[in-house]
Design a protein around this motif. Structure first.
Motif, mmCIF file in Angstrom:
data_model
loop_
_atom_site.group_PDB
_atom_site.id
_atom_site.type_symbol
_atom_site.label_atom_id
_atom_site.label_comp_id
_atom_site.label_asym_id
_atom_site.label_seq_id
_atom_site.Cartn_x
_atom_site.Cartn_y
_atom_site.Cartn_z
ATOM 1 N N ASP A 117 0.896 -1.167 0.280
ATOM 2 C CA ASP A 117 -0.174 -0.128 -0.117
ATOM 3 C C ASP A 117 0.889 1.282 0.100
ATOM 4 O O ASP A 117 1.636 1.306 0.756
ATOM 5 C CB ASP A 117 -0.818 0.074 1.164
ATOM 6 N N ASN A 144 -12.780 6.733 -1.522
ATOM 7 C CA ASN A 144 -11.172 6.769 -1.784
ATOM 8 C C ASN A 144 -10.757 8.156 -2.220
ATOM 9 O O ASN A 144 -9.513 8.217 -2.589
ATOM 10 C CB ASN A 144 -10.908 5.730 -2.818
ATOM 11 N N THR A 154 -1.822 8.631 5.038
ATOM 12 C CA THR A 154 -2.855 7.813 4.720
ATOM 13 C C THR A 154 -2.873 6.314 5.382
ATOM 14 O O THR A 154 -1.777 5.965 5.708
ATOM 15 C CB THR A 154 -2.948 7.622 3.230
ATOM 16 N N ARG A 155 -3.894 5.742 5.448
ATOM 17 C CA ARG A 155 -3.872 4.450 6.177
ATOM 18 C C ARG A 155 -5.028 3.659 5.152
ATOM 19 O O ARG A 155 -6.106 4.160 4.934
ATOM 20 C CB ARG A 155 -4.506 4.352 7.597
ATOM 21 N N THR A 156 -4.355 2.526 4.628
ATOM 22 C CA THR A 156 -5.484 1.727 3.547
ATOM 23 C C THR A 156 -6.149 0.563 4.780
ATOM 24 O O THR A 156 -5.489 0.073 5.553
ATOM 25 C CB THR A 156 -4.641 0.844 2.850
ATOM 26 N N GLN A 157 -7.430 0.665 4.734
ATOM 27 C CA GLN A 157 -8.333 -0.077 5.569
ATOM 28 C C GLN A 157 -8.613 -1.464 4.813
ATOM 29 O O GLN A 157 -8.007 -1.768 3.814
ATOM 30 C CB GLN A 157 -9.772 0.502 5.819
ATOM 31 N N GLN A 158 -9.233 -2.501 5.643
ATOM 32 C CA GLN A 158 -9.484 -3.807 4.985
ATOM 33 C C GLN A 158 -10.121 -3.816 3.668
ATOM 34 O O GLN A 158 -9.910 -4.749 2.896
ATOM 35 C CB GLN A 158 -9.915 -4.927 6.077
ATOM 36 N N ASN A 159 -10.989 -2.949 3.691
ATOM 37 C CA ASN A 159 -11.603 -3.073 2.241
ATOM 38 C C ASN A 159 -11.171 -2.020 1.098
ATOM 39 O O ASN A 159 -11.750 -1.819 0.121
ATOM 40 C CB ASN A 159 -13.150 -2.355 2.511
ATOM 41 N N HIS A 160 -9.740 -1.776 1.372
ATOM 42 C CA HIS A 160 -8.895 -1.046 0.432
ATOM 43 C C HIS A 160 -9.225 0.349 0.429
ATOM 44 O O HIS A 160 -8.605 0.922 -0.628
ATOM 45 C CB HIS A 160 -8.904 -1.808 -0.860
ATOM 46 N N SER A 161 -10.036 0.854 1.246
ATOM 47 C CA SER A 161 -10.374 2.388 1.048
ATOM 48 C C SER A 161 -9.223 2.956 1.880
ATOM 49 O O SER A 161 -8.425 2.335 2.630
ATOM 50 C CB SER A 161 -11.803 2.724 1.581
ATOM 51 N N THR A 163 -8.163 6.289 4.542
ATOM 52 C CA THR A 163 -8.454 6.935 5.540
ATOM 53 C C THR A 163 -7.245 7.885 5.977
ATOM 54 O O THR A 163 -6.228 7.607 5.946
ATOM 55 C CB THR A 163 -9.104 6.199 6.756
ATOM 56 N N VAL A 165 -5.328 9.502 9.349
ATOM 57 C CA VAL A 165 -5.190 9.093 10.654
ATOM 58 C C VAL A 165 -3.871 10.075 10.913
ATOM 59 O O VAL A 165 -2.926 10.655 9.955
ATOM 60 C CB VAL A 165 -4.534 7.769 10.762
#
Length: 199
Positions: A117, A144, A154-161, A163, A165
């Protein structure tokens, strides 16, 4: 014989201090490519006076003939950007995964090909980021498309979107950039090590 031996001894003493800096710059059909193949960070100045600290084993490409009205670069690897403000021409950084748009700010982009990521850390101002769909030219819409402000990453979440932080690393980079260095009677290799550690 004394001169030859003295020369060899002097060369052996200085050789470890020499740092190999190999930079490949290629111009092809209005495109400029800068590849930092050294083990040190490289300062690159863009036509609009923006600067890029291109990290080792990283690669930057942009169009020279249209850069004044379309400030857009393509990055592979890691780089710190300090962008001159121009409201009429936003600055865009493209990686295989992200499309980052700014007006005038400073931020770090992690975009190594081996990184799962890609990441953006903002030290001043704000940037708008869109995620690319499977590395394609098309950009995603909706969740996104986010804005990252100073002190965030940026931080990539489990659903690849994506966020936003809080980022301690972004704040540390800003502090480091504000430091002044005063070197007196310090060997060049020590100076290079110190600057490399901070940038």
């Amino acid at each position: 014989l004394i001169v030859v031996v003295s020369g060899l001894l002097l060369w052996q003493k200085l050789a470890p201090r020499l740092t190999k800096l190999e930079v490949v710059v290629a111009k092809d059909a209005g495109t400029k490519q800068v590849r930092n193949s050294s083990n040190m960070a490289l300062l690159v100045q863009l036509p609009d006076q923006s600067t890029v600290i291109l990290q080792p084993k990283s690669y930057l490409r942009y169009q020279t003939d249209s850069f004044t009205f379309k400030r857009e670069v393509y990055l592979t690897g890691d780089a710190f950007f300090d962008i001159s403000k121009n409201e009429k021409s936003p600055f865009v950084v493209n990686t295989d995964q992200l499309h980052t748009t700014v007006l005038g700010t400073s931020f770090f982009v992690h975009a190594k090909p081996t990184t799962v990521d890609h990441q953006v850390l903002v030290t001043s101002g704000a940037v708008r980021i869109k995620k690319r769909i499977d590395g394609a030219k098309s950009l995603s819409k909706g969740p996104n498309d986010i804005v990252i402000k100073a002190g965030e990453e940026t931080r990539t979440q489990q659903n690849h979107s994506l966020t936003a932080v809080p980022s301690l690393q972004a704040l540390h980079i800003k502090e480091d950039l504000g430091k002044a260095f005063d070197f007196q009677n310090i060997p060049m290799n020590k100076v290079a090590e110190t600057i490399q550690r901070h940038y």
